[in-house]
Design an enzyme around this catalytic site. Sequence first.
Site, PDB file in Angstrom:
ATOM      1  N   GLY A  47      13.986   3.994   9.719  1.00  9.26           N
ATOM      2  CA  GLY A  47      14.292   3.395  11.007  1.00  9.26           C
ATOM      3  C   GLY A  47      15.764   3.442  11.372  1.00  9.26           C
ATOM      4  O   GLY A  47      16.629   3.094  10.565  1.00  9.26           O
ATOM      5  N   ASN A 128       9.061   1.276  16.437  1.00  7.52           N
ATOM      6  CA  ASN A 128       8.594   0.237  15.520  1.00  7.52           C
ATOM      7  C   ASN A 128       8.413  -1.067  16.288  1.00  7.52           C
ATOM      8  O   ASN A 128       9.355  -1.837  16.456  1.00  7.52           O
ATOM      9  CB  ASN A 128       9.606   0.063  14.382  1.00  7.52           C
ATOM     10  CG  ASN A 128       9.195  -1.010  13.395  1.00  7.52           C
ATOM     11  OD1 ASN A 128       8.117  -1.593  13.497  1.00  7.52           O
ATOM     12  ND2 ASN A 128      10.054  -1.296  12.438  1.00  7.52           N
ATOM     13  N   CYS A 131       9.136  -5.072  15.234  1.00  6.30           N
ATOM     14  CA  CYS A 131      10.417  -5.771  15.349  1.00  6.30           C
ATOM     15  C   CYS A 131      10.259  -7.051  16.167  1.00  6.30           C
ATOM     16  O   CYS A 131       9.525  -7.077  17.163  1.00  6.30           O
ATOM     17  CB  CYS A 131      11.442  -4.887  16.060  1.00  6.30           C
ATOM     18  SG  CYS A 131      11.707  -3.278  15.318  1.00  6.30           S
ATOM     19  N   ILE A 193      -1.220   2.371  10.425  1.00  8.44           N
ATOM     20  CA  ILE A 193      -0.654   1.065  10.719  1.00  8.44           C
ATOM     21  C   ILE A 193       0.685   0.888   9.997  1.00  8.44           C
ATOM     22  O   ILE A 193       1.004   1.633   9.070  1.00  8.44           O
ATOM     23  CB  ILE A 193      -1.612  -0.074  10.264  1.00  8.44           C
ATOM     24  CG1 ILE A 193      -1.926   0.095   8.794  1.00  8.44           C
ATOM     25  CG2 ILE A 193      -2.857  -0.141  11.118  1.00  8.44           C
ATOM     26  CD1 ILE A 193      -2.704  -1.030   8.126  1.00  8.44           C
ATOM     27  N   THR A 195       3.038  -2.085   7.759  1.00 10.28           N
ATOM     28  CA  THR A 195       2.676  -2.899   6.589  1.00 10.28           C
ATOM     29  C   THR A 195       2.029  -4.224   6.980  1.00 10.28           C
ATOM     30  O   THR A 195       2.242  -4.740   8.076  1.00 10.28           O
ATOM     31  CB  THR A 195       3.915  -3.205   5.741  1.00 10.28           C
ATOM     32  OG1 THR A 195       4.891  -3.860   6.557  1.00 10.28           O
ATOM     33  CG2 THR A 195       4.506  -1.930   5.164  1.00 10.28           C
ATOM     34  N   GLY A 219       0.764   0.566   0.204  1.00 10.05           N
ATOM     35  CA  GLY A 219       0.151   1.180  -0.963  1.00 10.05           C
ATOM     36  C   GLY A 219      -1.362   1.208  -0.884  1.00 10.05           C
ATOM     37  O   GLY A 219      -1.963   0.835   0.135  1.00 10.05           O
ATOM     38  N   THR A 268       4.127   4.846   0.525  1.00  8.89           N
ATOM     39  CA  THR A 268       4.409   4.307  -0.802  1.00  8.89           C
ATOM     40  C   THR A 268       4.183   5.324  -1.914  1.00  8.89           C
ATOM     41  O   THR A 268       4.855   5.283  -2.954  1.00  8.89           O
ATOM     42  CB  THR A 268       3.549   3.049  -1.036  1.00  8.89           C
ATOM     43  OG1 THR A 268       3.865   2.084  -0.019  1.00  8.89           O
ATOM     44  CG2 THR A 268       3.807   2.423  -2.389  1.00  8.89           C
TER      45      THR A 268
END
Length: 306
Positions: A47, A128, A131, A193, A195, A219, A268
């Site tokens: 980012g 993003n 935020c 998506i 996290t 993950g 991840t």
Amino acid sequence: MSVDTSVRLPGMPVKNPVMTASGTFGYGLEFAPYGDLRSLGGIVVKGLSLAPRLGNPMPRIAETPCGMLNAIGLQNCGVEKFLRDKLPRLPWRETPIIANLYACDADEFAELAGVLSAEEGVAALEVNISCPNVKAGGIAFGQDPCMAGKLAEAVKKRAGDKPVWVKLSPNVTDIVSIARAAVLGGADALTCINTLTGMSVDIRSRKPRLANVIGGLSGPAIKPVALRAVWQVCQAVSAPVIGVGGISSAEDVLEFILVGAHAVQIGTANFMRPDMAFRIAERLPQLMAELGIEDLASYRGSLRVG
């Protein structure tokens, strides 16, 4: 058997659907020793904000069963340094470079898009929307359809001819309503998506494992959530969807394409093996041949339900 791994996304054809997820692949240069960056479908850099950010205090990463938590705080060098020192060293003519944008309000997002709009080496802008909007009391843009739509519109107006991707948050009651609002606002594609919010604690020290207390879970643990979200969003909007969440194999890639995704991002798994994205990109055509899949377009969204 000859197979076609190419994918067409708005404004940019890509050689294969295997991209990297923002925040897990640095600026791309850090992973060059582990594979050929030109073999990837796209590189989404970490980012970027208008000014450099130091990020959150340590510790910022905690391992969890089947995944990890992070609270990096979007540490980055700032957009000007990226454009001056890092972008020219990336193979942007062979592999699309996607800039992930971070800001605290819609005006700042729009300004950032304007800075990047004329950069030849940037293929697309990924917004993003997880935020917090400081002008709306700190609620995340991605938790309110109206804010998500207005933000997409503001960025699109300043993006020039750059495609705008909106990265959806899973931390909502109805991700489909956010997706629809983003597309109506002008998003050319959706990344699905980000996290999931989570935390981890130490029963001996009685302290959180992250200095920020709460972080983002990623993950393999989140793959079923990501698949569900991609499936729902693909059923609701016509814009292409880029799936991300727990992908660590070519089989995972095909699962996301089966439920409707045009492309995927490896996140991840890059921490598990720094050559993971390269390995998956290499393995994908072999797996397609084994399964008799001639091209991804005919396989996409072909899930048999009922």
